[in-house]
Design a protein around this motif. Structure first.
Motif, PDB file in Angstrom:
ATOM      1  N   CYS A 299      86.849  77.202  52.258  1.00 32.47           N
ATOM      2  CA  CYS A 299      87.599  77.444  53.681  1.00 32.47           C
ATOM      3  C   CYS A 299      87.012  76.174  54.637  1.00 32.47           C
ATOM      4  O   CYS A 299      85.440  76.449  54.404  1.00 32.47           O
ATOM      5  CB  CYS A 299      87.185  78.797  54.474  1.00 32.47           C
TER       6      CYS A 299
ATOM      7  N   ILE B 106      84.428  84.851  47.004  1.00 30.94           N
ATOM      8  CA  ILE B 106      85.659  84.941  45.827  1.00 30.94           C
ATOM      9  C   ILE B 106      85.218  84.920  44.640  1.00 30.94           C
ATOM     10  O   ILE B 106      85.005  83.291  44.614  1.00 30.94           O
ATOM     11  CB  ILE B 106      86.750  84.991  46.066  1.00 30.94           C
TER      12      ILE B 106
ATOM     13  N   PHE C  39      86.747  79.682  47.048  1.00 32.46           N
ATOM     14  CA  PHE C  39      87.638  78.906  48.301  1.00 32.46           C
ATOM     15  C   PHE C  39      87.257  77.895  48.548  1.00 32.46           C
ATOM     16  O   PHE C  39      85.999  77.618  48.414  1.00 32.46           O
ATOM     17  CB  PHE C  39      88.051  80.510  49.284  1.00 32.46           C
TER      18      PHE C  39
HETATM   19  S1  SF4 Z   1      83.030  83.133  51.509  1.00 33.74           S
HETATM   20 FE1  SF4 Z   1      85.238  84.020  52.621  1.00 33.74          FE
HETATM   21  S2  SF4 Z   1      85.167  82.605  53.862  1.00 33.74           S
HETATM   22 FE2  SF4 Z   1      83.467  81.448  52.507  1.00 33.74          FE
HETATM   23  S3  SF4 Z   1      84.867  80.269  50.793  1.00 33.74           S
HETATM   24 FE3  SF4 Z   1      84.953  81.371  50.595  1.00 33.74          FE
HETATM   25  S4  SF4 Z   1      86.612  82.735  50.966  1.00 33.74           S
HETATM   26 FE4  SF4 Z   1      86.569  81.192  52.331  1.00 33.74          FE
END
Ligand code: SF4
Lengths: 244, 450
Positions: free
Chosen positions: B70, B113, B68
């Motif tokens: 974020c 993730i 991900f």
């Molecule tokens: S660790 Fe969690 S908050 Fe950070 S980018 Fe990945 S999903 Fe998003």
């Protein structure tokens, strides 16, 4: 009449017994810490577990467990007058009954509440900052608490380390809890030689220190607050505060 | 495994995990059943880090290798950072060895993730199984539920953990869309709803059978970041109140945003974390949970953010001066709790002592009441002890906000700390609330999503 006891809780309870069945006590002290005064009439009381048990029973039955714990915690406090406070408190308690627990600011009750709270919070602090090392055949921890809290640490650690052998050593009072797979006792204790740590122990100490350094957030750094929670006098036995 | 690569991994993965603030180990009581460890209801701090925060758990990530992206997160896929992962075996060993030495109360395992939500959750489950089944570890375990993971996997993790949490991070849909586009509200709320349902079912069973299965016995919690967006305190507090109501959360944590990335939609990288604002939110949260306040009493349409000079309870008192002074000897418990300077413990002591004899003015201090603040708001035995006829401005002048850190230290550290365990009340220097960058202004005030 001033009563003196041997420093054991049973000794103190025997003094209470004497207060009711012999001469009225005007003060109770531990023999070792009492400074004689010219005008005091002093009597050394022989500890009698049977009498002590009777006092214990009537505190728990006629008053309450809560009162008992306040008495016991206060007894462990590092304060020369603690047993005098307790004498007054117990006398008042038997007059009032269990409702004494509802009082807080009363002149007789307040010193007991204050001391028992102090002991309780020192216990709580040590549940956290006590540090064990694996010295090969058992876990070993040292502490120098202000109050005599060994006894009230035992339940927590004996349950927690049911599958371990460990020693918790109060080096100031030269005594220790020794526990073997859930069976334990408190005894006089002194180390013959310095403990030496093996390679594995040193590795985990190092790993923990590394973790400890990494977990703080630099932009929120606040040494003053840290010191408020871990005062310098406690750091001697807490491995992550050792510099080497 | 005793080598330096473990040291390095622990450093990297701890650095990535440390902004997650939920560290409380309290809320559950587990007896040792012949193995290692137990959990105590009161919660225990084992040490305090250089920032003054309580360290109770080994708080680390399984991996920082994330698919991900974020915006607010150091581990986002677009950042060029070192990526490392622990094995289940490595974590289990570190937890047991730290626990034996009384360094920690247990484990707080979170994760980026890796590959996909299911693969990550499976690895978490594997770690928990090693600890619970092979090591017979009865200490405290808190794990993150990974949004998007299969409900069956979340159930398995829930049966092994004491607490689970899904971080909401942002209180409004708009903020989420802009800063965490791969997450969405539904995806976040789904595991939360599932965990709530699991807990409710077990509680129901417990009524029926003696040996009901365990499921997240210490409940679930969440975290919101403060200061990464323009969301007001009101949005945050209303979101928190709804979460408490709808998902029976045990705790909502607030985390002053520490800028780790540069970005058009983010505060400038040198912005100081809004610690004082975070502190006010914790105080308000405390008022919701223990003082029977409602969010709408604390913040209004006209007052969207907390006053940084006075705590939320004092501010409420300023706005409701007509309800004061309150008679200590007759007020009911709920009313006592509304008096500035009177805490839960002192209110209880008042109720107790009143049963035996009326309370005198001299008693108040010993009962734990902070008289400096309380005396303007109380009458004791019909007598008032503050200066007469004060209006709000006069009171504010008397309570005269000292330089910020002194003001905060009035807050009694040892008695009632509205933090998980330990606190962060004393600030090294006055801190500004992050000033908005141009990009940030776009965010505006979003609609509360819960
Ligand atoms: S660790 Fe969690 S908050 Fe950070 S980018 Fe990945 S999903 Fe998003």
């Amino acid at each position: 009449m001033i009563y003196l006891h041997d420093g054991l809780f049973d000794g103190f309870l025997t003094c209470i017994y004497q207060h009711y069945y012999g001469h009225k006590a005007t003060g109770i002290f531990e023999k070792a810490s009492y400074t004689p005064c010219l005008f005091d009439e002093v009597l050394v009381i022989e500890t009698d577990t049977e009498k002590a048990r009777k006092v214990y029973n009537s505190i728990v039955e006629k008053l309450s467990e809560e009162v008992y714990w306040s008495v016991f915690y206060t007894f462990l406090a590092n304060d020369v007058n603690k047993d005098c406070y307790l004498l007054n408190y117990i006398v008042l308690a038997f007059k009032m009954g269990p409702s004494i627990s509802l009082l807080h600011s009363h002149d007789v009750v307040y010193p007991v509440k204050r001391l028992s709270k102090k002991v309780m919070s020192e216990r709580h602090r040590f549940l956290g900052i006590l540090r064990f090392s694996d010295i090969g055949n058992c876990l070993y921890a040292e502490l120098e608490p202000e109050n005599d809290i060994l006894m009230i640490l035992s339940d927590h650690f004996v349950d927690r380390y049911m599958n371990e052998r460990f020693i918790i050593h109060d080096i100031k009072r030269e005594k220790a809890i020794i526990s073997n797979l859930g069976e334990w006792l408190i005894t006089d204790f002194k180390l013959k030689e310095k403990v030496i740590f093996g390679e594995k122990e040193l590795f985990f100490q190092g790993l923990w220190k590394r973790y400890f350094e990494s977990i703080g957030i630099e932009s929120r750094s606040n040494a003053k607050l840290q010191q408020q929670f871990v005062p310098l006098k406690y750091r001697k036995h807490v491995v992550e505060f050792h510099t080497d | 495994m005793l080598d330096t690569s473990i040291m390095e991994k622990l450093r990297v993965l701890t650095e990535s995990a440390k902004y997650d603030v939920s560290c409380a180990s309290s809320g559950t009581q587990t007896k040792n059943k012949g193995g290692l460890g137990n959990a105590t209801a009161a919660g225990i701090c084992h040490t305090w880090a250089a920032d003054g925060r309580c360290v109770s758990l080994l708080k680390t990530l399984l991996t920082n290798d994330c698919i991900f992206d974020c915006a607010y997160c150091a581990n986002r896929s677009s950042n060029d950072i070192k990526r490392v992962s622990f094995t289940a075996e490595e974590i289990a060993t570190i937890v047991v060895e730290f626990y034996r030495r009384n360094y920690i109360e247990g484990l707080f395992l979170s994760s980026a993730i890796e590959v996909n939500p299911n693969a990550t959750t499976e690895k978490i489950i594997q770690t928990l199984k090693l600890l619970r089944n092979r090591e017979r570890f009865y200490g405290y375990i808190h794990v993150k539920a990974i949004p998007g993971a299969d409900p069956e996997l979340i159930r398995q993790a829930g049966e092994l953990a004491d607490r689970m949490s899904v971080n909401i991070e942002l209180p409004t849909e708009e903020s989420l869309r802009i800063l965490a586009p791969q997450k969405n509200v539904q995806k976040l709320l789904l595991p939360m709803a599932q965990i709530k349902k699991g807990i409710d079912e077990v509680n129901e069973d417990r009524g029926k059978y003696k040996f009901a299965a365990k499921f997240v016995p210490a409940g679930q919690s969440t975290q919101m970041i403060v200061g990464a967006t323009r969301d007001s305190d009101r949005s945050i507090l209303f979101a928190a109140e709804n979460l408490y109501k709808n998902f029976s959360l045990k705790r909502v944590y607030y985390s002053a945003y520490v800028p780790v990335n540069a970005g058009a939609n983010l505060p400038a990288i040198q912005t100081a974390p809004p610690l004082l604002r975070e502190h006010r939110l914790y105080q308000a949260d405390w008022l919701l949970r223990y003082y029977k306040f409602e969010a709408k009493e604390l913040l209004t349409e006209q007052e969207m953010n907390f006053d940084l000079d006075f705590d939320p309870k004092m501010n409420w008192a300023f706005r409701n001066l007509d309800r004061f002074p309150i008679e200590i000897n007759t007020a009911d418990y709920g009313l006592l709790l509304r008096i500035p300077g009177v805490g839960v413990q002192s209110a209880r002591r008042i109720m107790h002592q009143r049963k035996i004899s009326p309370i005198k003015y001299e008693d108040l201090k010993k009962l734990g009441i902070v008289m400096k603040r309380a005396k303007y708001f109380i009458v004791c035995g019909g007598k008032f002890f503050g200066e007469r006829n004060l209006e709000v401005e006069g009171l504010k002048r008397i309570m005269n906000p000292k330089p910020m850190y002194e003001q905060l230290s009035l807050f009694n550290l040892t008695k009632e700390v509205p933090y998980p365990l330990g606190g962060r009340n004393l600030l090294p220097k006055p801190v500004e609330v992050g000033s908005p960058t141009d990009g940030q202004a776009k965010l505006g005030l979003g609609r509360v999503i819960f």
